[in-house]
Structure formats: structure tokens, C-alpha cells
Design a protein around this motif. Sequence first.
Motif, short mmCIF file in Angstrom:
data_model
loop_
_atom_site.label_atom_id
_atom_site.label_comp_id
_atom_site.label_asym_id
_atom_site.label_seq_id
_atom_site.Cartn_x
_atom_site.Cartn_y
_atom_site.Cartn_z
N LEU A 198 0.84 -1.20 0.00
CA LEU A 198 0.00 0.00 0.00
C LEU A 198 0.87 1.25 0.00
CD1 LEU A 198 -2.76 -0.73 2.68
CD2 LEU A 198 -3.09 -0.45 0.23
N LEU A 199 1.85 1.21 0.89
CA LEU A 199 2.73 2.36 1.05
C LEU A 199 3.55 2.62 -0.21
CD1 LEU A 199 3.94 3.91 3.87
CD2 LEU A 199 5.96 2.84 2.87
N ALA A 200 4.13 1.56 -0.73
CA ALA A 200 4.99 1.72 -1.91
C ALA A 200 4.20 2.32 -3.06
CB ALA A 200 5.58 0.37 -2.31
N ALA A 201 2.99 1.84 -3.27
CA ALA A 201 2.20 2.39 -4.37
C ALA A 201 1.78 3.81 -4.09
CB ALA A 201 0.98 1.51 -4.64
N SER A 202 1.57 4.15 -2.82
CA SER A 202 1.10 5.50 -2.56
C SER A 202 2.22 6.53 -2.64
CB SER A 202 0.34 5.57 -1.23
OG SER A 202 1.21 5.23 -0.20
N VAL A 203 3.48 6.11 -2.48
CA VAL A 203 4.57 7.06 -2.74
C VAL A 203 4.99 6.97 -4.21
CG1 VAL A 203 5.43 7.04 -0.38
CG2 VAL A 203 6.46 5.50 -2.06
N ARG A 204 4.18 6.26 -5.00
CA ARG A 204 4.39 6.15 -6.45
C ARG A 204 5.74 5.51 -6.79
NH1 ARG A 204 1.10 9.06 -10.34
NH2 ARG A 204 -0.85 9.31 -9.22
N SER A 205 6.08 4.50 -6.02
CA SER A 205 7.29 3.74 -6.34
C SER A 205 7.06 2.96 -7.64
CB SER A 205 7.57 2.75 -5.21
OG SER A 205 8.51 1.79 -5.64
N ASN A 206 8.14 2.67 -8.32
CA ASN A 206 8.02 1.85 -9.53
C ASN A 206 8.10 0.36 -9.21
OD1 ASN A 206 10.64 1.64 -8.83
ND2 ASN A 206 11.50 2.16 -10.82
N LEU A 207 7.94 0.02 -7.94
CA LEU A 207 7.96 -1.39 -7.55
C LEU A 207 6.80 -2.13 -8.21
CD1 LEU A 207 9.09 -3.63 -5.72
CD2 LEU A 207 7.53 -2.88 -3.95
N GLU A 208 7.10 -3.23 -8.86
CA GLU A 208 5.99 -4.04 -9.37
C GLU A 208 6.37 -5.51 -9.45
OE1 GLU A 208 4.80 -2.87 -13.30
OE2 GLU A 208 6.75 -3.28 -14.17
N ILE A 209 5.38 -6.34 -9.18
CA ILE A 209 5.55 -7.77 -9.32
C ILE A 209 5.14 -8.09 -10.76
CG2 ILE A 209 4.94 -10.02 -8.35
CD1 ILE A 209 5.76 -8.26 -6.12
N PRO A 210 6.00 -8.76 -11.54
CA PRO A 210 5.59 -9.05 -12.92
C PRO A 210 4.26 -9.80 -12.94
CG PRO A 210 7.89 -9.70 -12.55
CD PRO A 210 7.33 -9.30 -11.22
N ALA A 211 3.38 -9.44 -13.85
CA ALA A 211 2.04 -10.02 -13.90
C ALA A 211 2.03 -11.56 -13.90
CB ALA A 211 1.28 -9.47 -15.10
N PRO A 212 2.89 -12.22 -14.68
CA PRO A 212 2.83 -13.69 -14.67
C PRO A 212 3.15 -14.28 -13.30
CG PRO A 212 4.18 -12.91 -16.51
CD PRO A 212 3.88 -11.72 -15.65
N ILE A 213 4.02 -13.59 -12.55
CA ILE A 213 4.38 -14.06 -11.22
C ILE A 213 3.18 -13.92 -10.29
CG2 ILE A 213 5.90 -13.64 -9.24
CD1 ILE A 213 7.29 -14.79 -11.69
N ALA A 214 2.53 -12.78 -10.37
CA ALA A 214 1.36 -12.57 -9.52
C ALA A 214 0.27 -13.60 -9.86
CB ALA A 214 0.84 -11.15 -9.71
N LYS A 215 0.11 -13.88 -11.15
CA LYS A 215 -0.88 -14.90 -11.52
C LYS A 215 -0.49 -16.26 -10.96
CE LYS A 215 -2.62 -12.77 -15.73
NZ LYS A 215 -2.70 -12.76 -17.20
N PHE A 216 0.79 -16.56 -11.03
CA PHE A 216 1.28 -17.83 -10.48
C PHE A 216 0.99 -17.92 -8.99
CE2 PHE A 216 5.24 -19.48 -8.32
CZ PHE A 216 4.82 -20.79 -8.30
N PHE A 217 1.27 -16.85 -8.25
CA PHE A 217 1.00 -16.87 -6.82
C PHE A 217 -0.47 -17.14 -6.57
CE2 PHE A 217 4.71 -13.76 -5.98
CZ PHE A 217 5.59 -14.82 -6.04
N SER A 218 -1.29 -16.49 -7.38
CA SER A 218 -2.72 -16.65 -7.18
C SER A 218 -3.13 -18.11 -7.45
CB SER A 218 -3.41 -15.62 -8.07
OG SER A 218 -4.57 -16.09 -8.63
N LEU A 219 -2.59 -18.72 -8.49
CA LEU A 219 -2.87 -20.14 -8.75
C LEU A 219 -2.32 -21.00 -7.62
CD1 LEU A 219 -1.90 -20.36 -12.54
CD2 LEU A 219 -4.19 -20.18 -11.56
N TYR A 220 -1.13 -20.67 -7.17
CA TYR A 220 -0.50 -21.43 -6.09
C TYR A 220 -1.39 -21.43 -4.85
CZ TYR A 220 2.44 -22.37 -2.08
OH TYR A 220 2.92 -22.87 -0.90
N LEU A 221 -1.89 -20.24 -4.48
CA LEU A 221 -2.70 -20.16 -3.27
C LEU A 221 -3.96 -20.99 -3.41
CD1 LEU A 221 -2.33 -16.37 -2.36
CD2 LEU A 221 -1.17 -18.30 -1.31
#
Lengths: 336, 336, 336, 97, 97, 97
Positions: free
Chosen positions: A21-44
Motif C-alpha cells: 500500500l505504502l509503496a504504491a502511494s509514494v508512487r514507487s516503480n515497484l511491481e511484481i511481474p504479472a505472470p508471477i502474480a498470476k502464479f502466486f494466485s494459482l498457487y494459493l
Amino acid sequence: MDFSLLNNLIDPAILFFFFGLLAASVRSNLEIPAPIAKFFSLYLLIAIGFKGGVALSTSGFTSTAMIGIGAALLMALLVPAYSFLILRNRTNPYNAAAIAATYGSISAVTFIAAQQYLTKNEVDFGGYMTVAMVLMESPAIIMAVLLATLVRKKETFNPAHSVGAAAVSQNKPISLKEVLHEAFTDGAHLLLIGSLVIGFITGPAGKEMMAPFTSEIFKGILAFFLLEMGLLVARQLRQSKDLDKTLVSFALIMPMVNAGVAVTLAYTLGMSQGDTLLLAVLAASGSYIVVPAICRYAIPEAKPGVYFSMSLAFTFPFNIVVGIPLYYTIIDVLWN
Amino acid sequence: MDFSLLNNLIDPAILFFFFGLLAASVRSNLEIPAPIAKFFSLYLLIAIGFKGGVALSTSGFTSTAMIGIGAALLMALLVPAYSFLILRNRTNPYNAAAIAATYGSISAVTFIAAQQYLTKNEVDFGGYMTVAMVLMESPAIIMAVLLATLVRKKETFNPAHSVGAAAVSQNKPISLKEVLHEAFTDGAHLLLIGSLVIGFITGPAGKEMMAPFTSEIFKGILAFFLLEMGLLVARQLRQSKDLDKTLVSFALIMPMVNAGVAVTLAYTLGMSQGDTLLLAVLAASGSYIVVPAICRYAIPEAKPGVYFSMSLAFTFPFNIVVGIPLYYTIIDVLWN
Amino acid sequence: MDFSLLNNLIDPAILFFFFGLLAASVRSNLEIPAPIAKFFSLYLLIAIGFKGGVALSTSGFTSTAMIGIGAALLMALLVPAYSFLILRNRTNPYNAAAIAATYGSISAVTFIAAQQYLTKNEVDFGGYMTVAMVLMESPAIIMAVLLATLVRKKETFNPAHSVGAAAVSQNKPISLKEVLHEAFTDGAHLLLIGSLVIGFITGPAGKEMMAPFTSEIFKGILAFFLLEMGLLVARQLRQSKDLDKTLVSFALIMPMVNAGVAVTLAYTLGMSQGDTLLLAVLAASGSYIVVPAICRYAIPEAKPGVYFSMSLAFTFPFNIVVGIPLYYTIIDVLWN
Amino acid sequence: MKPVKRVEFIIDSLMVETLLESLSEINITSYTVIREAYGSGERGVRGGDIFSGAFDNSYVLIACTEDESKQIIETVRPVLKNLGGMCLVSDAQWVLH
Amino acid sequence: MKPVKRVEFIIDSLMVETLLESLSEINITSYTVIREAYGSGERGVRGGDIFSGAFDNSYVLIACTEDESKQIIETVRPVLKNLGGMCLVSDAQWVLH
Amino acid sequence: MKPVKRVEFIIDSLMVETLLESLSEINITSYTVIREAYGSGERGVRGGDIFSGAFDNSYVLIACTEDESKQIIETVRPVLKNLGGMCLVSDAQWVLH
Ligand SMILES: Nc1ncnc2c1ncn2[C@@H]1O[C@H](COP(=O)(O)O)[C@@H](O)[C@H]1O
Ligand SMILES: Nc1ncnc2c1ncn2[C@@H]1O[C@H](COP(=O)(O)O)[C@@H](O)[C@H]1O
Ligand SMILES: Nc1ncnc2c1ncn2[C@@H]1O[C@H](COP(=O)(O)O)[C@@H](O)[C@H]1O
Ligand code: NA
Ligand code: NA
Ligand code: NA
């Protein structure tokens, strides 16, 4: 045991959510690559389904299980029904139907967070609650489609009201059969069912083989995923600045109402504390994966931005941060 | 010990394969993001190579090892030779050459499934069989290229027969040197060799450091990967509806023939039960990664859809579901 | 204990780095999908940050910690200062400023490799060195921006010299405030800080929950990541064939100079052997993630290819292969 | 704005690196590549699966002068002939900056 | 070189497979797809997030004759109407090989 | 079908969000983005590696009226000037739906 808010918050996974939440609100360029996030979601989904299945294979379908599942199904019908009645005249009726489906359905990550909370506080819960979760996805969607059909019928008599929407709906509305197909073959939904069945079939032997993957590294992957959820929620919040006050209130108040109904029901049925928290969280959470994916086809007249934002940007963080410990505190008081 | 079919099937990883088949056949939108699937595939190669190398570092290159490796090399020459003879007049000769290469080479995932099967049934096998697997990749490719060159030479005398193909082949056919370069530098192949060597160098000390990654979570990642394989096989099956009956029969019968030859050979050489199953599976399986990737350049006249589909959509699931337990049952009878 | 070069090299993770170098140099098509490589990089930052935070939560901010951190900060100011003085007249002054920032900052992977080296040789080190690493990122960037501003001012008086660069710089140079924002909100940097703080807050309890993910599979993921680094370094080497001899020498000699200064400083301050190696490695390594990302905006007149290649293609492999064991051998002699 | 040719082609991902090297030999060093395209053409379906990128296409876009476009075409054509793909040329305006 | 129509459209990723099947029924079997485009249009922002591809767009490019382009448009239009997206047609030269 | 301008540009991925915000201020809210393009131009090779997206390009496509295209160009040009990239404008037909 200390069920305070703070105790929940110092879980590393929850802290990573805040960090996102914090990182996005200070407009950091931090991002989890989309395929990784999808993988995590499948994993869970796999991990939660599999573990639920294994648990079920040892406990069996007892009457306790049946009561838990029955209660969940009841909530899946009740929540969309009264949600629609509440919203019908407060917003566009198509949006109302889609929101009803969203809140009738569930958020798997919120469910997982509640399980983690219980595990941490050493409170038991049944594997059948995962079955309950799976079964709650579809009724809400079906109800919403029926509601939308109803609204469409009315509109045809009264075309002056909403020309645009009627125009869309005249354009081959998707049949209930198609909707059911979409609902049951939706990847997330199916994966949950599949993993549950596989866990059930392979039982403790399967669990032993899979445990390092499905259990041991679970917390770490959950932390990573919640980091992504934090980033996403903050970005969604930015985009939903112009969301109607009524709908924001709905997204923040209804979880408590739904949880309240669920707790009352569970109390009446004599469910255990752990199962009750899970039922409350299932009732209180809104879908932001399966339902929005299906409503786009099933109720194209509704605005995805609206129900998706409500459930992801408001209800999800509310439940994670405030809801889970709050519901449990109340349950703990009532049960003891 | 119960080497029945069912016993193999209730492995969670195999069940995820079935689940993938099912999900794709009900046209679910379930999908594993491509980069994730590629990662799993790299992971499996690293893990299998590394473990093989470590095993080899403790056992050393004994005469048992040499016999196993020698038998594998022999199969890698025999299988493409007789496959080509069988197919030459039954299909386009370029396709025949490419199919010969495909079946002369191996499927690493099938090999892994066989290892899992042995481990589960507590049957020993040697780390050198991984070396055998690595060495089986290239001979088949080289033979196929030589066969294709032969076909090309014949065609030039008889150009009327297949104008299109000849036109392609006149267009700078790729040299054997280039093919060898492609074969040896192919990512999958190289990674397997590299991991094997690293496993061999670092030995048990290296194993201990890497074990949580290469061994403990292995089953879970295999399950995930087999889920993807299931999805892929089902989709490939759909696309290969119009595949020639002869070729489909080949894809289903040849694995048994090849396994039969391998088992006979292993029996004659006095190999152990575990090593024999692995040899049988290496002979019976067809490549769908390395060989198709190379044949596209080496034999551009052949249709990738054909040999790729045969090996992925038919032979792979056949070996996973029926082949492995079948071959082992026979081995078990013969050896005892 | 054998601190020889060889001992470092037979670590499986380091061997995968060599394998990557080799694979890319034979022009294999081996590649790690970009989202996976990004994930590994995020994973390493989380794991290293989290573990540092946990360590800090048990040790606390002692005077030893303060000395280590102070020494690191000093190095972060010293290194860019003398690097700029050395390079100013040997290359384009904008490049000099950017290179100064690159070498003033750090490489997290080199730091991790040094920690692995220490762990393997059973030498202790403090969690606060991770804090030191985090704090070293920004000062170098700020100094570089100030240096570049200085250069820009001079150029304006002497426009004949470098018309192109001046033209670029007249074009709204980015403000120091913006640079600071970029530096602090940079994803990699922020994630390291976030994980450190989370590790600090959750302490040993959090560590226990996260350990299978952040510690046990760490080596395996590091191996995978170093494989990718090897591929990348080899490709970068190919692209930087025309890199100035002076700059290549700088990239290979300065690590030793910087490590020497760091070791001297640490010796004077009475730091432990483990902490000293980490300080040396922080000083000796150059950034190829955060700094290049920021310098592109902050010093657009400099060529990213130059400083990025120096740090990734020369300094990184030098430190991994030669630097770490070399520095430690010297430290071991001096301290005993 | 200056008129340019917009050359775009789809080729096998494995050929991209080699092709870009050939192009750099004729001094074409500006291009954009999008990996992981998939598709179908005369040689059937290609890509979309996982196997080592072997069946993946890449999309390459080059803005250049008309003369350069001709040189590019000559470099790309043999690759297309051997391994399939397609190449389109159209007109566009390049925004000067 | 032969003049062709360059049809490109952006549609919901979930519709791509279905659409390509419809196209193959009218004998359009050559195309290129780039997944994981995201964007914004009349229906608001779409894609860029992780959720099951449901909000992702795909970019599809087809080079074809003018007649084929008309058929493609008729096939794509209802999908655009129902689920949004866009379709552009322009002129290009196809490099013969 | 209605004639439109097809504006496409390649810019640094990190600038996409900022740029889209600037465009929305001048009421351009329809666009499509393809991330993870890489390429080479005046400033050398860019992208294709892993580092935090810093060296990645993005491909942005906007179909719009001629007037809008001019406004877009004015918004994009300074970004191109500062951080590199390219922008092409061509003609296309928009399929009405
Ligand atoms: N007419 C076309 N329109 C768009 N893409 C095409 C077309 N023809 C070929 N392609 C692309 O080029 C690749 C190879 O084509 P081919 O060599 O015809 O099999 C295909 O997989 C498509 O991605
Ligand atoms: N004018 C446009 N230029 C570029 N892409 C567009 C345009 N209009 C729509 N799109 C794309 O089509 C998708 C759906 O558009 P819409 O149905 O208008 O919401 C968007 O998310 C964009 O990716
Ligand atoms: N002529 C061109 N054709 C295609 N892409 C280009 C061209 N020039 C620049 N680009 C793209 O724009 C990016 C930045 O260009 P530049 O600022 O010239 O280095 C490059 O990395 C390419 O992706
Ligand atoms: Na609910
Ligand atoms: Na074989
Ligand atoms: Na440094």
C-alpha cells in the motif's frame, strides 16, 4: 492468546500488504511481474484447495461438516438477495445486481488470511469450510444473473429510462446456460475444486509428498502475494476516487452486516469458533476474481470498474486489517 | 508393494495431469502463464540433472553405469533406424525422418515420472541413467538429419514427386555442423548437462545446500507442471483431430515396442529393475521439446504439427498413464 | 577452513554462474523468462532484507552496529568522490559522474554472495550490515547528481566543447528533489528497506514462519539467479567490445582499491572479520540495478551502456570469482 | 514530421538475434521488438505453448527511409522463405524530436 | 510486393480463441496475436492487473485481401459491440517470399 | 468505417503511467499499451534484460482524430526528446461498432 488488532498486524504477510500500500502511494516503480502474480494466485488456490481436501479426507462428511456447508450456502443466497434490495434504488439496477453477486461470492485471499489468523492463535477449523467456500461461488452468480434478467424485462416496458443499457441488452444477452458454463469452468473456481478433490483422494499420503510446496513455503508466497495486493489496492483506490459515496459506504459497512448475520446463524447452529470466523469472513468478503470475470459477460450493462473497485479497494483491505480480528473478538466474547 | 495402475494414478502429480486434461476439455479458461511454465520446465531440468550428477559423484562410473549408458546409446540409434524404416512408405519421407528423431530422443518429464514411480515403490535406480538420458538426445537428431539428407538426394533425381518440398530444400539446407551446434547448444539440453556436471562436482555437500529447492518442493512443482502438460495435451489433441490414423497408431503402439526392445536388451545385459524401467521409458518416450525445436531448422520440409502432436498429445499421456506401470509390471514379472 | 579460491568456486550457485557464462558464449538459446528473473531479483531483496531485519531485532543497534553503518556511509561518500577525480579528465565528465555514482553504490547480489561465502566458512557477521547496504544506495546518487550539476554549470561557460550534451542538458534538467524521489521510491531500494523493517518488527517469530521460503530455498533460487546473471554478463560483454580500455581497467582495478580502503578503515575501527568482508564487498561492488535506473533520468547526458556494462560485465564477475576470496584471504591474514 | 517507411515483420523468435546482427551490418541499428507473439500461417499454428521459445514468433518494427526498407526486405526475405513469417511495409509520418 | 489490407484489433483476451475459431470457419487461418496488451476505452481501464486474464486485452494482426478484410470485420464487429475493443484497417505492402 | 489517425509510440516503460495521465488531462483516455517491448535506437540497446523495468520500452497505440493526434504529439515529444523513443503517425479506418 491476544486477539488484538495489533497481534494480527504483526504477521509478516500482513505487513507486506501494508508495505505494498505504502509503496504504491509514494508512487514507487515497484511491481511484481504479472505472470508471477498470476502464479502466486494459482498457487494459493492449489494449496488451499489441496489442504482442505486432505483435511476432509480425514474428517469425512460429518454432520458438523454438513452444517458448516449448509450455513455457507444459505449465506450465499441471503447476501445477494438483501444486497440487491438495499442497492436497487440507490444505484443503477444492473450495477446493483453485479454488486449483489460480488458480495454473495467470496475472496479466497481473505479466507486464507482468516485461516492464518486462526492457525496463529491455535484455533481449530474444519477442512469442509474450504468446500463451503467453493460452493459459495456459484449461487451468487446465478442469482445475480436472474436479477439482471428481471431488470432487463422491466426495462423493455420502460425503454425511455436507460436507452444505452437496453441497447446493449438487446444485443444477444448471454443465456443462463452460458453463464453457468462460465461460472463452473472459470479457471480459479475449477482449480480450487480440482485441488480439493485431489487432496481428498490422496489424503495424508499425498499431503506428505506435497507439504514442502503447499505448506512450508506457503507463508512466504502469501507474503509476496499480499505485497502485490497492497500495490494493486492502492492503485485501484487512486482510480476509484470518483466512486459514489453510497457505494463506498456499502463496501465498508456491509462486510460487518454480513459477518453479523453469519455469526448469528453460526451461533444458532452451534458451530465452532474457528468455523464461525471462516463463515463470517466468507460472508463478509466480496469476490474480485471470479465474479467480475463472469459479470462482464453475464451483466454487460454493469460497470466493472464499480463492483471491482468496491470489493478490491475497500472491502478487501477492510477485512484484512480490521474485519478478521474484529469478528473474532466478537465471536470469542459470544462463545465464552 | 502394489504396482497396479491405480497406485500410479493416485500420485497427486499425476492427478493434476488428469485435472489439466479435464479442465481443457471443458474449455475452462484456466491457464498457467507461459513464463511460469517455462520456469517449471527449467526447474525440472536443473533438479533432475543436479540430482543425477550428485548420485553419480557417489557411485562413480562403474561398469554397471557404463552398461546402462551403453544400452541407452544403442537404443538411441536403433529406435530412429527402425522407426524410419517402418514409416518411410507410410507417410511423407521428411516427416518420417523427423518422427524417427522424435522417438529416438526422449521426454524428460516422462523420465521424471518414472523416477517418481520408482521412488514411491522404493525401487533403486542409478544416477548414471540421467547421463544416459542426456546422451540420448543427440544421436537421434543426427541420424534424422542424415536420413533427411538422403531423402533430399533422392528427391533431386525425381523432382516430379514433391515439388514443394524440393523447392524448400534447394533453399540452402542447413548443414550437419549447424545442426550439431543447435543440438548441443539447445537450452534444455545444455541446462541438463550443466546441472549434471555441477551436481557431480559439488557432490553430497552441494546436494545438502540445494535440497530444499531441488528435492523438497520438487513434487509440488512437478504437480504444477503436469497440470500445464494436461492443459496442453488436451489442446493439442483438439488441434490434431485430422492427424493420420497410421501416425496415431504409431504414437500409441511404438512406445510399447520400444519399451519391449529396451527391456529385452536390459534383461540380456543383466541390468537392475529400476534401471530397466528408466531405460524402457527413455526408449518409449518421444521428445516434444528439443527435437521439434531443432527439426524445424534441420528438416524444414517436415510438418512440425505432425511429430509434435504425436509425441505430446498421444505418446506422452500414454506413457504417463498406462506405460510406466505396464512396463514395470512386466519387468517385475520377468526379473522375479 | 580453506579460504582458497577453489573453495569459493565449488559452491553450486557460483558454478551456475559460470555455466551461464559458458552457455551464452556458445550462443545457446538458453534463457530465463524475464518475469522469472525479475521475480528472483525481488525474492533475493526480500530474503536478504528480511533476514537482516530479524538479525538486527535480536542484536539491536549496538555501538558495533553504528560503527559498521558509519563506515559504510563514509565509503559511500569517499568512493564516488575519488572515482570522479580519477575519471574526470579520462572520459566525458557526465560519464565520470554516473560511473562515480555506480561505484559509490552497491550490488546486492555480490553482497549476498559474500554472505554465502562467510556462512560456508562459518564466519559471523552482523544484520546491521544489511542496513549499511541499504544506506549506501542514496548518498552516491546524490553526490553524482551534484557533480553532474557542477559539470553542467561549467559547460554553459564553455559551450563549444560539447554541443550535444549541452543541448540535452538545457532541456529541463531533472531537479535534485525529483532525483531524491526516484532514489527513495525505486522499487528495489524500497523493497529492501521494507523487508528489513518487516524483519525487524516480526523478529524471530516472523523468521520462523518465513524461513522455509526466505532461507531454505534461498540457495536454489540464488543458483537460478546467478545462472541468469551469467547469461547476462556474457551477453553484455559481447555488446561492450568497444568499451574504452581505460574504463575496463577502472572496472577491474577499482574494486580492489575500494576494498583496500574499506579494509583499512575497518581495521582502524576494529570491526570483525565478517563485517569487514561485507564492508569491503559493498565498497568494491558497483550498482547495476538502482543507479543505472536513476542516472538515466538524473544524468541523461551520460551513456547508460558505459556505466552499466562496466559494473555488470566486468566488476560483478570479478568480485564474484576473484574479489570475495581475495579480500577475505587478506582480511584473514591481517586479523590473525 | 517526416515521411518514413514502417517495416514490420513476424519471425521465429530464435532468429531475431541473428537477424538483428545482419541488419546492424547494413547499418540498421534502430528497431523495436515485441517478444512472445504467436500466430498461425501457412505452416500451421506457432507459439502460445511453453517449449523453449521454439515455437514463438516475435514482432519487429522498424521505421526507416525507403532505401533502408528495401535493404531490410532483402535481409529478411530469406529468413521468411526458410522458416516462415511475414513482412509488411506501410507509410507513416515520423514525429521529429 | 503485393498490396494487402492490414486489419488489427484489440479485444478481450478471453474472446481470442473463440474469435479465431470463427475466423477459421470463413477460411481466415493466418494471424498473429500479442497477448497481455492492456488499455482504456469507453468502458474504462482494462487489464494490467493479475486477475485471471479477465481484464486483459489481446492485440491481433491480420494481413489479408480487401474481401477477406470485410469478412473479418463482420466477424469481429459483434464481439466489439458486446465486449468492447477496437478495430483498425489500413493499407500495406506484403513482402512476397 | 471512419478515417482516423493511428498514433503509435515507443517510450520508456517508466514513463507510460505519467504520460497517460498527461494525455487524460487533454481528454485522451482511449489507448492500448503493450509492455515489455525492447529495442535499439540512438541511445543504444534498451531492454530485454531484467533490471527493474528500467531499460524496458513500451509500445502505445492510439486511434484518434487528426486534431487529437496533434495534441498527443505535443505531449509525447518532450518525453521523446528527454528519454528517447519514437512516434509514428499513419492513416487507418476505424471500424464502427
Ligand atoms: N497473413 C498473416 N497475417 C498475420 N500474421 C501472419 C500472416 N501470415 C503469417 N503470419 C505470422 O507469421 C507466422 C509464420 O507464418 P507462416 O510461415 O505462414 O506459417 C505465423 O505464425 C503468424 O504469426
Ligand atoms: N481509440 C483507441 N485507441 C487505442 N486503443 C483503444 C481505443 N479504443 C479502445 N481501445 C482498446 O480497446 C479496449 C476496449 O475498448 P472499449 O470497449 O472502448 O472500452 C481498450 O481497453 C483499449 O485497449
Ligand atoms: N527507427 C526506429 N524504428 C523502430 N524503433 C525505434 C526506432 N528508433 C527508436 N526506436 C525505439 O525507441 C527506443 C528509444 O530510441 P532512442 O531514443 O533512439 O534510443 C529504442 O530502444 C527503440 O525501441
Ligand atoms: Na461474501
Ligand atoms: Na525414445
Ligand atoms: Na561500491
